[in-house]
Design a protein around this motif. Structure first.
Motif, PDB file in Angstrom:
ATOM      1  N   VAL A  65      -2.423  -6.527   8.215  1.00  0.00           N
ATOM      2  CA  VAL A  65      -1.320  -7.300   8.790  1.00  0.00           C
ATOM      3  C   VAL A  65      -0.053  -7.083   7.976  1.00  0.00           C
ATOM      4  O   VAL A  65       1.042  -6.935   8.523  1.00  0.00           O
ATOM      5  N   THR A  66      -0.206  -7.039   6.656  1.00  0.00           N
ATOM      6  CA  THR A  66       0.927  -6.878   5.748  1.00  0.00           C
ATOM      7  C   THR A  66       1.196  -5.402   5.472  1.00  0.00           C
ATOM      8  O   THR A  66       0.333  -4.723   4.903  1.00  0.00           O
ATOM      9  N   PRO A  67       2.331  -4.866   5.874  1.00  0.00           N
ATOM     10  CA  PRO A  67       2.633  -3.445   5.667  1.00  0.00           C
ATOM     11  C   PRO A  67       2.621  -3.069   4.183  1.00  0.00           C
ATOM     12  O   PRO A  67       3.071  -3.842   3.328  1.00  0.00           O
ATOM     13  N   GLY A  68       2.076  -1.907   3.889  1.00  0.00           N
ATOM     14  CA  GLY A  68       2.100  -1.405   2.519  1.00  0.00           C
ATOM     15  C   GLY A  68       1.209  -2.140   1.552  1.00  0.00           C
ATOM     16  O   GLY A  68       1.399  -2.054   0.334  1.00  0.00           O
ATOM     17  N   SER A  69       0.209  -2.862   2.058  1.00  0.00           N
ATOM     18  CA  SER A  69      -0.662  -3.648   1.169  1.00  0.00           C
ATOM     19  C   SER A  69      -1.892  -2.882   0.710  1.00  0.00           C
ATOM     20  O   SER A  69      -2.813  -3.452   0.142  1.00  0.00           O
ATOM     21  N   GLY A  70      -1.936  -1.579   0.964  1.00  0.00           N
ATOM     22  CA  GLY A  70      -3.052  -0.773   0.484  1.00  0.00           C
ATOM     23  C   GLY A  70      -4.073  -0.473   1.562  1.00  0.00           C
ATOM     24  O   GLY A  70      -3.752  -0.413   2.744  1.00  0.00           O
ATOM     25  N   LYS A  71      -5.313  -0.279   1.136  1.00  0.00           N
ATOM     26  CA  LYS A  71      -6.387   0.071   2.057  1.00  0.00           C
ATOM     27  C   LYS A  71      -6.602  -1.011   3.120  1.00  0.00           C
ATOM     28  O   LYS A  71      -6.390  -2.190   2.857  1.00  0.00           O
TER      29      LYS A  71
END
Length: 421
Positions: A295-301
């Protein structure tokens, strides 16, 4: 209150069912030497009866012990029956359950047979992985064996996607844009239910937003009233109010909803592949599956919810030797190839080849560490907290404005559980 009354009624029905079953018990085949040649496997997967029967025929051929499934389709009724059997002479030879808090609960009661030696043998033989062992470990000992393993992904109707120019998304923004397109065409984007699997979207939104917070809820290090959890409920509320979900009270089979195109997508464990094929749908042709983006962009895998359902035997089973022999055979490659491939799912045995390319891709990616794995909420939450949460999420779907009240109700159960631990 209506959820409480429903549970009470379910328990009464289960008690009546138990009494009737007890009166008609004792019909298991026995070799005459005290060793059973057919075991009854009680389970809450009534739709899987034909697959259990196939494995039962194979076990009769290979180890001289057949297996007859006794399937339930209502989980609360099933749970009440199994727990009631602890106090009666009508005990199952084998039974299915769930890991996490619910398994810990019956292990602590002293009812479940230990399988530590079985696990040592199976891991050494390469039939079970060391990584999976921790899911079945309590106070340094193992209990039960894997009935199945599943990864929770999004199933989708390929024709609905193709007809509306929608493709499997790689970001959350793409997923919601596709949902908007489908909604605009009068198609409900997502499947939703207020019964048993009411936790699914809470689980997905939280692991897709803050997996660390999700894990802390399971250990009591975070509260359901914390800002991050509240934000997830607010996002879920916006989605429900925005018309993105199917009717959560519908009794229609979710596989039928996906097949007919009433609903375009649904979050399920890979075991749902069985339900789709039972509807005559072909994997890769009529439907597909994809890992849900964060849901959160750029939060990893991407974080994928993972479950492993156990096959258990009682510490005081009717025939302990036969039940143990059966579980040892169950985890081996011949049994698992028949069991997993007949249902179209992945296996707990690493030696089993998965013919379905979609499943094989997801299983390999998960095994190679491309995704972070989170224990499914049904297993991660302690049993009393889970009970409160299932009721609360169901009530929230009926009245989305009550989300803070529902979170407070869950936290009350969590406070009671973690008090003094």
């Amino acid at each position: 209150m209506k959820f409480v009354r429903a549970r009470v009624l379910t328990a009464l029905v289960a008690a009546a069912s138990l009494a009737l079953t007890a009166c008609g018990g004792g019909d298991d085949k026995d070799s005459g030497s005290g060793t059973k040649t057919e075991l009854k496997l009680y389970n809450d997967k009534g739709a899987w009866g034909p697959y259990f029967e196939e494995v039962g025929k194979l076990s009769q051929e290979q180890i001289g012990i057949g297996m007859k499934p006794v399937g339930y389709t209502d989980e609360p009724t099933y749970s009440a029956f199994i727990k009631a059997s602890f106090r009666t002479n009508n005990k199952p030879d084998l039974f299915t359950w769930s890991t996490g808090g619910r398994l810990e609960e019956i292990v602590e009661s002293g009812q479940v047979a230990e399988t530590t030696d079985l696990w040592k043998e199976a891991v050494a033989a390469g039939d079970l992985s060391k990584e999976l062992e921790s899911t079945y470990t309590y106070n340094g000992k193992q209990y039960c064996v894997p009935l199945n393993i599943s990864y929770w992904v999004m199933f989708y109707n390929k024709k609905v996607f193709d007809d509306n120019g929608v493709k499997p998304p790689t970001t959350w923004a793409e997923l919601m844009a596709s949902a908007d397109t489908l909604k605009g065409k009068g198609i409900k984007p997502f499947y939703h239910t207020s019964v048993l699997f009411s936790f699914v979207w809470f689980q997905q939104l939280l692991i897709g937003t803050d997996p660390e917070l999700y894990n802390k809820l399971a250990t009591g290090e975070a509260k359901y009233t914390d800002p991050g959890v509240v934000a997830v409920m607010e996002r879920w509320k916006q989605m429900i109010d925005g018309g993105y979900f199917s009717d959560p009270g519908s009794k229609e089979d979710p596989a039928v909803q996906l097949k007919t195109g009433k609903t375009a997508m649904g979050i399920f464990g890979t075991w749902f592949n069985t339900s789709m094929t039972q509807q005559g749908m072909k994997p890769g042709q009529d439907y597909g599956m994809f890992v849900i983006p964060t849901v959160t962009p750029g939060s990893g895998k991407n974080t994928v919810a993972f479950e492993s359902g156990p096959l258990c035997s009682l510490a005081k089973a009717p025939d302990t030797a036969s039940s143990t022999k059966y579980m040892k055979w169950w985890v081996q490659q011949p049994a698992q190839e028949k069991w997993a491939n007949s249902r179209g799912d992945v296996s707990a045995n690493p030696k089993v080849t998965i013919p379905d390319p979609g499943l094989a891709t997801i299983a390999k990616a998960a095994g190679d560490g491309e995704y972070s794995l989170a224990n499914r909420y049904f297993e991660a939450a302690p049993a009393p907290v889970l009970t409160a949460a299932l009721d609360a999420f169901g009530a929230f779907m009926v009245d989305t404005g009550s989300y803070m009240k529902q979170l407070q109700n869950i936290q009350k159960a969590a406070d009671e559980y973690w008090k003094g631990r």
